[in-house]
Design an enzyme around this catalytic site. Structure first.
Site, PDB file in Angstrom:
ATOM      1  N   TYR A   1       0.851  -1.185   0.000  1.00 58.73           N
ATOM      2  CA  TYR A   1       0.000   0.000   0.000  1.00 58.73           C
ATOM      3  C   TYR A   1       0.890   1.240   0.000  1.00 58.73           C
ATOM      4  O   TYR A   1       0.912   2.034   0.945  1.00 58.73           O
ATOM      5  CB  TYR A   1      -1.025   0.018   1.131  1.00 58.73           C
TER       6      TYR A   1
ATOM      7  N   HIS B   1       7.389   5.643   0.488  1.00 57.56           N
ATOM      8  CA  HIS B   1       7.991   4.473  -0.145  1.00 57.56           C
ATOM      9  C   HIS B   1       8.655   4.844  -1.469  1.00 57.56           C
ATOM     10  O   HIS B   1       9.757   4.372  -1.782  1.00 57.56           O
ATOM     11  CB  HIS B   1       6.925   3.405  -0.428  1.00 57.56           C
TER      12      HIS B   1
ATOM     13  N   VAL C   1       9.117  11.411   4.903  1.00 58.99           N
ATOM     14  CA  VAL C   1       8.334  12.199   3.945  1.00 58.99           C
ATOM     15  C   VAL C   1       7.002  12.541   4.595  1.00 58.99           C
ATOM     16  O   VAL C   1       6.343  11.672   5.176  1.00 58.99           O
ATOM     17  CB  VAL C   1       8.126  11.428   2.630  1.00 58.99           C
TER      18      VAL C   1
ATOM     19  N   ARG D   1      -1.055   3.431   7.282  1.00 60.72           N
ATOM     20  CA  ARG D   1      -2.140   3.397   8.268  1.00 60.72           C
ATOM     21  C   ARG D   1      -2.946   4.700   8.286  1.00 60.72           C
ATOM     22  O   ARG D   1      -4.021   4.729   8.894  1.00 60.72           O
ATOM     23  CB  ARG D   1      -1.576   3.098   9.657  1.00 60.72           C
TER      24      ARG D   1
ATOM     25  N   GLN E   1       5.412  -9.874  12.707  1.00 60.69           N
ATOM     26  CA  GLN E   1       5.655  -8.615  13.411  1.00 60.69           C
ATOM     27  C   GLN E   1       4.372  -7.977  13.935  1.00 60.69           C
ATOM     28  O   GLN E   1       4.401  -6.888  14.498  1.00 60.69           O
ATOM     29  CB  GLN E   1       6.415  -7.627  12.523  1.00 60.69           C
TER      30      GLN E   1
END
Length: 281
Positions: free
Chosen positions: A32, A37, A176, A187, A61
């Protein structure tokens, strides 16, 4: 751009690249994708001949009450975004490819994982260190790229690669942010409009700490309390932790001197957001 779902396909692709003398950069993600990224991928592209991105929502995790099941997934969208910044291949394995039946080997990094997210999310960094070790073994990159927003995670990976003599360089890329200051995160998608506005308390808290430092405050307890008070003044926000540690060692502080990590985790409704700033006297 190619998409691989198996370890064998990915390794074959990497072997061909090595034969051609390619320098390989790896950007591990849970998908996502957002601009944060893409900035990691751009940095990788600027330093490497070939960029491989992994997209894998890693179950080890996540805690039993966390958002593994509802974590956003959209491979078609992610692939288009990754291709737009020059990614050569995506490694997108199913869970059973990474953790086949009978799997029982994990990587633990000690000391720097017993605080911050490691304290509030037991087992989280064990899962992170394990999956990143596996990705490094599969792709064997020359460079791997992680965001400063996940500051503790980046430090855990750097410690692990040094301690285990892994032959690659970990590059940490600045956070960023949206135009209003909110750190980009997958999220953020969970936030309702009112919650999205409330989430700005994280970046405002960091700026309040910077202001106090500029005004001469050097007591970490005082700065911590200033940030906690700001967060608690927002009705939709609940602080998980607000802490200051030396950077990069993550040692406790009696006074702010040199580089200091101010890290915070805040729950906005059901959504847990993290942010941080490196403070410098």
């Amino acid at each position: 751009m190619q998409i691989f779902h198996t370890i064998s396909e990915t390794r074959a692709f990497v072997r061909q690249a090595r034969v051609r003398g390619r320098v390989i950069g790896l950007v591990p993600t849970m998908g996502y994708l957002h601009e944060g990224h893409l900035e990691l991928m751009r940095r990788a592209k600027s330093q490497c001949d070939m960029v491989i991105a992994s997209i894998f929502v890693n179950p080890t995790q996540f805690g039993p009450t966390e958002d593994f099941g509802r974590y956003p997934r959209d491979l078609e969208r992610d692939a288009a975004m990754a291709e737009s910044v020059g990614v050569a291949a995506i490694f997108n394995p199913p869970v059973e490819e990474m953790y086949p039946q009978g799997y029982c080997t994990y990587v633990d990094v000690e000391r720097i994982t017993d605080k911050l997210c490691g304290l509030s999310r037991p087992g989280h960094f064990r899962g992170v260190a394990t999956v990143v070790t596996k990705l490094f073994n599969i792709v064997q990159p020359d460079y791997a790229y992680f965001g400063q927003k996940d500051a503790q995670q980046a430090l855990v990976i750097k410690r692990m690669t040094a301690d285990l003599n892994m032959d690659l360089e970990v590059v940490i890329v600045p956070t960023v942010r949206e135009q209003d200051g909110l750190a980009m995160s997958s999220r953020n998608l969970y936030l309702e409009p009112e919650q999205r506005h409330a989430a700005l308390v994280l970046s405002r808290g960091l700026e309040r700490a910077r202001k106090a430092l500029r005004e001469g405050e050097r007591n970490p307890a005082e700065i911590r309390q200033l940030v906690i008070d700001m967060i608690q003044a927002e009705p939709l926000a609940e602080p998980d932790y607000v802490e200051l540690y030396s950077y990069p060692g993550l040692e406790p502080l009696e006074r702010i001197e040199g580089l200091t990590l101010l890290a915070l985790a805040v729950k906005i409704g059901r959504t847990r957001l993290i942010d941080n700033a490196i403070l410098e006297v």
